[in-house]
Design an enzyme around this catalytic site. Structure first.
Site, PDB file in Angstrom:
ATOM      1  N   GLU A 186      39.479  51.164  35.864  1.00 32.84           N
ATOM      2  CA  GLU A 186      38.157  51.723  36.165  1.00 32.84           C
ATOM      3  C   GLU A 186      37.909  52.838  35.151  1.00 32.84           C
ATOM      4  O   GLU A 186      38.632  53.823  35.083  1.00 32.84           O
ATOM      5  CB  GLU A 186      38.131  52.291  37.588  1.00 32.84           C
ATOM      6  CG  GLU A 186      38.482  51.276  38.670  1.00 32.84           C
ATOM      7  CD  GLU A 186      37.259  50.578  39.230  1.00 32.84           C
ATOM      8  OE1 GLU A 186      36.136  50.944  38.836  1.00 32.84           O
ATOM      9  OE2 GLU A 186      37.432  49.672  40.063  1.00 32.84           O
ATOM     10  N   HIS A 195      36.523  47.836  34.684  1.00 34.13           N
ATOM     11  CA  HIS A 195      35.493  48.052  35.692  1.00 34.13           C
ATOM     12  C   HIS A 195      34.922  49.461  35.538  1.00 34.13           C
ATOM     13  O   HIS A 195      35.248  50.188  34.601  1.00 34.13           O
ATOM     14  CB  HIS A 195      36.088  47.884  37.094  1.00 34.13           C
ATOM     15  CG  HIS A 195      36.436  46.475  37.440  1.00 34.13           C
ATOM     16  ND1 HIS A 195      35.794  45.761  38.420  1.00 34.13           N
ATOM     17  CD2 HIS A 195      37.373  45.629  36.921  1.00 34.13           C
ATOM     18  CE1 HIS A 195      36.310  44.549  38.504  1.00 34.13           C
ATOM     19  NE2 HIS A 195      37.277  44.444  37.610  1.00 34.13           N
ATOM     20  N   HIS A 206      31.831  42.787  37.290  1.00 36.22           N
ATOM     21  CA  HIS A 206      30.666  43.219  38.042  1.00 36.22           C
ATOM     22  C   HIS A 206      29.561  43.482  37.028  1.00 36.22           C
ATOM     23  O   HIS A 206      29.715  44.302  36.123  1.00 36.22           O
ATOM     24  CB  HIS A 206      30.969  44.478  38.849  1.00 36.22           C
ATOM     25  CG  HIS A 206      31.876  44.225  40.009  1.00 36.22           C
ATOM     26  ND1 HIS A 206      32.865  45.108  40.393  1.00 36.22           N
ATOM     27  CD2 HIS A 206      31.955  43.190  40.888  1.00 36.22           C
ATOM     28  CE1 HIS A 206      33.503  44.630  41.446  1.00 36.22           C
ATOM     29  NE2 HIS A 206      32.970  43.461  41.767  1.00 36.22           N
ATOM     30  N   GLU A 263      28.543  46.988  35.929  1.00 36.49           N
ATOM     31  CA  GLU A 263      29.574  47.876  35.389  1.00 36.49           C
ATOM     32  C   GLU A 263      29.724  47.539  33.914  1.00 36.49           C
ATOM     33  O   GLU A 263      30.420  46.598  33.552  1.00 36.49           O
ATOM     34  CB  GLU A 263      30.877  47.706  36.172  1.00 36.49           C
ATOM     35  CG  GLU A 263      30.709  48.082  37.646  1.00 36.49           C
ATOM     36  CD  GLU A 263      31.945  47.831  38.491  1.00 36.49           C
ATOM     37  OE1 GLU A 263      32.998  47.488  37.917  1.00 36.49           O
ATOM     38  OE2 GLU A 263      31.861  47.984  39.724  1.00 36.49           O
TER      39      GLU A 263
END
Length: 565
Positions: A387, A354, A179, A182
């Site tokens: 993440e 991420h 992404h 990110e």
């Protein structure tokens, strides 16, 4: 030079004065006056000589002053830009120069210097290229394709034999910036490339062991187009009195690629296939063929569960942040490039970095029952999407703490590839068997042997029952025990005998899906990876006028001087 003693090997590892004078770096300094029409050349030549012939003090190299390098670069960068030449890697102020306060550091206290800032796409490419040039014995860069807007999808590899898969040496990949907004993972991977190169050269035994026993592939930015959008918005909102520029860039701007496709939801949905067929005794959950419907634009009608399944196993889910369902009908060039990459190298472990939350999620973590949001749906074998935190685009001053928080975890993750077992599968004549399956009783996820018949299987300590099998061969079963204190993978080899096997009843019950080798029917997406390549698979690029100065030198081509190489 304002000193009388020099030392070899120099900072660039030239072993003698003759090696230095025959190098491409020395050739550049010799012709730089003509190339730059006399601009800045006394300063540039003095600066280059301070690297090629470094000062010797107390029988050790004394790196030249970083502030001098920065002053020269500030005054001379425009001259290099004028002839479309990259700033020479050996004049990298962060790597080959040091602050005056660091001059007292003893050889027993080496340090890697990293500049904890954000990097544009061009700066990222330059760093990867320069790092590979600096550590050419253990690193190289290669491209797996181009983004929608034509940006290079560049990867740097670290290995004691770059460019080659070595028998029984495991392969690791780290991906960032799927992404585009990110960004912490992207920067961490850029820093990691510099860290691995520098620490290896400084004699860090841990890093040397890791690189000498592992083939590491680092892909800092899978979505460089999205990053351009996100970074430009952040830059436009970076008013000192408005701290929302970094933290609140809408959480969606730059998330998708230039086609408005969410790359994390653009890969084929193999999870649903596994759940639908999990009751079959013979159905495997690895190397699942990609359904033709993926290539021909038939969108799955299933409702997504709450999980964050990573890129390889997530399918056409309705995007919650800016990407429309119709976008999933396309195969993005970034997605296609990564799928071909995954199929070309026998990766053992992988992580995709991420941001937006602080979790670790696994393949197959879509719910088995899409309408029930809290059903635990464990994966048979867990690799990691990571993440890194709630800030998608943290402030620049937070990058150092992000590095400190994650450096050890990234290193430990790469080292964990050496847990469990590894080995080879051969026939009775000693020939490797490619595509043989290694199964572990109680874990419905097999691994397959690579081209040379080697395999790797991450396992926890304890007793395990292993089975090796391949079409046309009899099965072989072994019982093994892995002690809890093992420091490296155990070696378990198999020899299979040729045999005619009766078909299993499941062969007739399970509908045929084709084979794993079936990829991109009719080559309708092959243009994503071939359009920029020459006859030998090398990237086409028109060379600038000054390239002839170096082409006939007999040295390796100085691709580090090409701005967009």
């Amino acid at each position: 030079m304002p000193y009388t003693r020099t030392i070899f090997p120099n900072i660039l590892d030239h072993k003698s004065r003759q090696d230095a004078e025959l190098s491409t770096e020395y050739l550049l300094l010799s012709v730089v006056h003509s190339l730059l029409n006399g601009e800045c050349t006394p300063d540039i030549r003095m600066l280059g000589c301070s690297v090629l012939a470094p000062r010797c003090e107390r029988n050790r190299i004394l790196k030249p002053c970083r502030s001098t390098c920065e002053a020269v670069r500030k005054g001379c960068a425009h001259a290099f830009e004028g002839i479309e030449m990259a700033w020479p890697y050996f004049l990298d102020c962060d790597r080959f120069f040091q602050e005056a306060a660091l001059a007292s550091i003893s050889p027993e206290e080496p340090a890697t210097i990293i500049q904890f800032t954000y990097h544009t796409n061009a700066q990222m490419i330059n760093i990867l290229k320069k790092t590979a040039a600096t550590c050419s014995d253990i690193a190289r860069t290669y491209s797996i394709g181009r983004s929608t807007e034509g940006r290079d999808l560049l990867i740097i590899e670290f290995s004691n034999n770059p460019g080659q898969h070595e028998l029984l040496e495991p392969e690791v990949k780290l991906i960032g910036n799927m992404h585009g907004n990110e960004v912490l993972g992207r920067e961490l991977l850029i820093y990691m490339t510099q860290y691995l190169c520098s620490e290896y050269q400084l004699g860090n035994e841990r890093i040397q062991t890791l690189i000498n026993t592992t083939r590491i592939h680092i892909f800092p930015s899978m979505n460089p187009d999205g990053y351009e959008i996100a970074s430009s918005e952040v830059e436009g909102n970076s008013d000192p009195e408005n701290d929302q520029g970094y933290r609140y860039n809408g959480w969606t701007s730059g998330r998708a690629n230039a086609q408005n496709i969410d790359l994390n939801r653009n890969f084929p949905d193999l999870t649903t296939i596994v759940y639908n067929r999990r009751r079959s005794r013979r159905f495997r959950s690895d190397h699942i063929p990609i359904p033709d419907s993926y290539w021909f634009g038939k969108v799955s009608a299933s409702t997504p569960g709450p999980g964050r399944a990573p890129h390889r196993l997530r399918g056409w889910l309705k995007a919650s942040a800016g990407a429309c369902l119709s976008c999933a009908r396309q195969v993005a060039p970034e997605t296609y490039a990564v799928m071909k990459w995954i199929r070309s190298i026998p990766f053992v472990i992988s992580a995709s970095l991420h941001a937006g939350d602080l979790v670790v999620s696994y393949p197959f973590d879509l719910s088995r029952h899409p309408l029930e949001l809290k059903v635990f749906s464990p994966t048979p074998d867990e690799q990691i999407t990571v993440e890194l935190g709630c800030d998608k685009f943290p402030a620049e001053e937070e990058l150092y703490s992000g590095w400190q928080d994650n450096k050890e975890a990234l290193l430990s993750f790469m080292e964990s590839v050496h847990r469990g077992i590894k080995g080879t599968v051969q026939d009775e004549d000693g020939n490797p068997i490619k595509g043989a399956s290694i199964s572990v009783r109680g874990i419905r996820h097999d691994v397959s042997t690579a081209e040379q018949g080697d395999y790797w299987r991450l396992l926890n300590p304890g007793y395990h029952i292993l089975t090796a099998s391949a079409p046309g061969y009899s099965k072989v079963m072994k019982k093994i025990y892995l002690p809890s204190r093992m420091q490296k993978a155990g070696n378990v080899n198999f020899v299979l005998r040729k045999s005619v096997l009766e078909p299993d009843v499941d062969d007739f019950v399970i509908p045929a899906m084709g084979t794993y080798d079936r990829f991109d029917p009719y080559n309708q997406f092959e243009r994503y990876t071939l359009s920029e390549l020459g006859e030998n698979g090398e990237e086409r690029q028109e060379k600038p006028w000054w390239w002839s100065y170096f082409a006939q030198s007999g040295n390796a081509a100085p691709t580090w001087l090409l701005r967009n190489y």
